[in-house]
Each structure stands twice: as structure tokens, then as C-alpha cells.
Design a protein around this motif. Sequence first.
Motif, short mmCIF file in Angstrom:
data_model
loop_
_atom_site.label_atom_id
_atom_site.label_comp_id
_atom_site.label_asym_id
_atom_site.label_seq_id
_atom_site.Cartn_x
_atom_site.Cartn_y
_atom_site.Cartn_z
N ASP A 39 0.85 -1.19 0.00
CA ASP A 39 0.00 0.00 0.00
C ASP A 39 0.89 1.24 0.00
N GLN A 40 0.81 2.05 -1.06
CA GLN A 40 1.64 3.24 -1.18
C GLN A 40 0.94 4.50 -0.67
N ARG A 41 -0.20 4.33 -0.02
CA ARG A 41 -0.93 5.49 0.49
C ARG A 41 -0.14 6.12 1.63
N PRO A 42 0.17 7.42 1.52
CA PRO A 42 0.94 8.07 2.58
C PRO A 42 0.13 8.19 3.86
N SER A 43 0.83 8.18 4.97
CA SER A 43 0.15 8.36 6.25
C SER A 43 -0.27 9.81 6.39
N ASP A 44 -1.25 10.06 7.25
CA ASP A 44 -1.71 11.43 7.49
C ASP A 44 -0.56 12.33 7.93
N GLU A 45 0.44 11.76 8.61
CA GLU A 45 1.55 12.56 9.14
C GLU A 45 2.54 13.00 8.07
N VAL A 84 6.11 19.44 2.98
CA VAL A 84 6.85 20.02 4.10
C VAL A 84 7.92 19.03 4.55
N ARG A 85 9.09 19.55 4.90
CA ARG A 85 10.18 18.70 5.41
C ARG A 85 9.70 17.92 6.64
N PRO A 86 10.09 16.66 6.78
CA PRO A 86 9.61 15.84 7.91
C PRO A 86 9.83 16.48 9.28
N GLY A 87 10.97 17.06 9.53
CA GLY A 87 11.24 17.66 10.84
C GLY A 87 10.40 18.90 11.13
N ALA A 88 9.82 19.49 10.09
CA ALA A 88 9.01 20.70 10.26
C ALA A 88 7.52 20.41 10.14
N TYR A 89 7.16 19.16 9.87
CA TYR A 89 5.78 18.83 9.54
C TYR A 89 4.80 19.11 10.69
N ALA A 90 5.08 18.62 11.88
CA ALA A 90 4.15 18.78 13.00
C ALA A 90 3.89 20.25 13.29
N GLY A 91 4.92 21.06 13.27
CA GLY A 91 4.75 22.49 13.52
C GLY A 91 3.97 23.17 12.42
N ALA A 92 4.23 22.80 11.16
CA ALA A 92 3.50 23.39 10.04
C ALA A 92 2.03 23.01 10.09
N LEU A 93 1.75 21.75 10.38
CA LEU A 93 0.35 21.30 10.48
C LEU A 93 -0.39 22.06 11.58
N ALA A 94 0.22 22.19 12.73
CA ALA A 94 -0.41 22.93 13.84
C ALA A 94 -0.62 24.39 13.46
N ASP A 95 0.37 25.01 12.83
CA ASP A 95 0.25 26.41 12.43
C ASP A 95 -0.86 26.61 11.40
N LEU A 96 -0.93 25.71 10.42
CA LEU A 96 -1.95 25.85 9.38
C LEU A 96 -3.35 25.60 9.94
N ASP A 97 -3.49 24.61 10.80
CA ASP A 97 -4.80 24.37 11.43
C ASP A 97 -5.24 25.60 12.23
N ARG A 98 -4.32 26.22 12.92
CA ARG A 98 -4.64 27.41 13.71
C ARG A 98 -5.00 28.58 12.78
N LEU A 99 -4.21 28.80 11.74
CA LEU A 99 -4.47 29.86 10.78
C LEU A 99 -5.85 29.69 10.15
N GLU A 100 -6.17 28.48 9.76
CA GLU A 100 -7.43 28.20 9.06
C GLU A 100 -8.61 28.00 10.02
N GLU A 101 -8.35 28.17 11.32
CA GLU A 101 -9.39 27.97 12.33
C GLU A 101 -10.08 26.63 12.15
N CYS A 102 -9.24 25.62 11.93
CA CYS A 102 -9.70 24.26 11.71
C CYS A 102 -9.80 23.56 13.06
N ARG A 103 -11.02 23.19 13.45
CA ARG A 103 -11.25 22.57 14.75
C ARG A 103 -11.54 21.08 14.59
#
Length: 144
Positions: free
Chosen positions: A3-9, A73-92
Motif C-alpha cells: 500500500d503506497q498510500r501516505p500516512s496522514d503525518e 513540508v520537510r519531515p522535521g518541520a511537519y508537526a509544527g507546520a500542520l499545527a500552524d496551518l490548522d490554527r491559521l485556518e481555524e480548523c477545529r
Amino acid sequence: MSDQRPSDESLPFFVYGTLRSDGHNHAVHLAGRCADIRPAVLEGAALHDGPGFPWAVPDPTPGRRIVGELVTVRPGAYAGALADLDRLEECRADGTGLYVRQRRAVRTAAGETREAWVYLAGPTAEEELRARPALITSGDWAKR
């Protein structure tokens, strides 16, 4: 066959407005975190002009699409980018925000289909869209 489906992370992001590489929110939230940026299209969706930023909504009208970029996004920056984008987009997490983040298939300019996170208009935005629809017929925020 594996299965080549990428993980959500590790999913890239499909960005179509102020997060595109020439946008002000890209400079704030994604610059320096990207491993790859390439042109891409989200089929089956329409772009609407919001209050200084766009809204993407599912739209089955034939030929409807949104022009944007696939940002990896680079792997080491992914978690921070995801959190920042969710916050920017007011994604709850409960789906009541300005945007909702969904896994969607996008097509790159090279014709490759990739899964990506896409921020679609959430319930708050949908209320305003019903009151003030403003379709961007080109599907391209840069050409509105």
C-alpha cells in the motif's frame, strides 16, 4: 503489492490562496519548511472570494477546479507546520471551524495524482457563502 498510500503525518498540503508561494501567509507559515512546491489542481471543487482570502467548496459541476500548489513540508518541520496551518485556518477537531481539513486527491502539472490535505470552507464560511456567493470562475485566486 504494498500500500503506497501516505500516512496522514506525511501528506503534502494543497494550497490555493494566501498560502501559495507568492502569498503573505506562505512567508509566515511555510517559508523555510518546504521540501517541494509544484503546481497542482483540485478537481471537483470551486473557489469563492472571501473577506481577503478564498474559500474552496466541493462542486461536482463538470470542469470545476481550483488552481494551486502542492506543498511538501520537510519531515522535521511537519508537526509544527500542520499545527500552524490548522490554527491559521481555524480548523477545529469537531468540524465547526472556518475551514475543515480533508484528505483529497490533487493532480500535479505533470499529471501525477497525489493525496493531500486541503482546507475546505467549514460551517462558518458556508453561512457567509450562502449570503454572499462570489465564485471565482477561473478557479485561480491569483487571477480573480
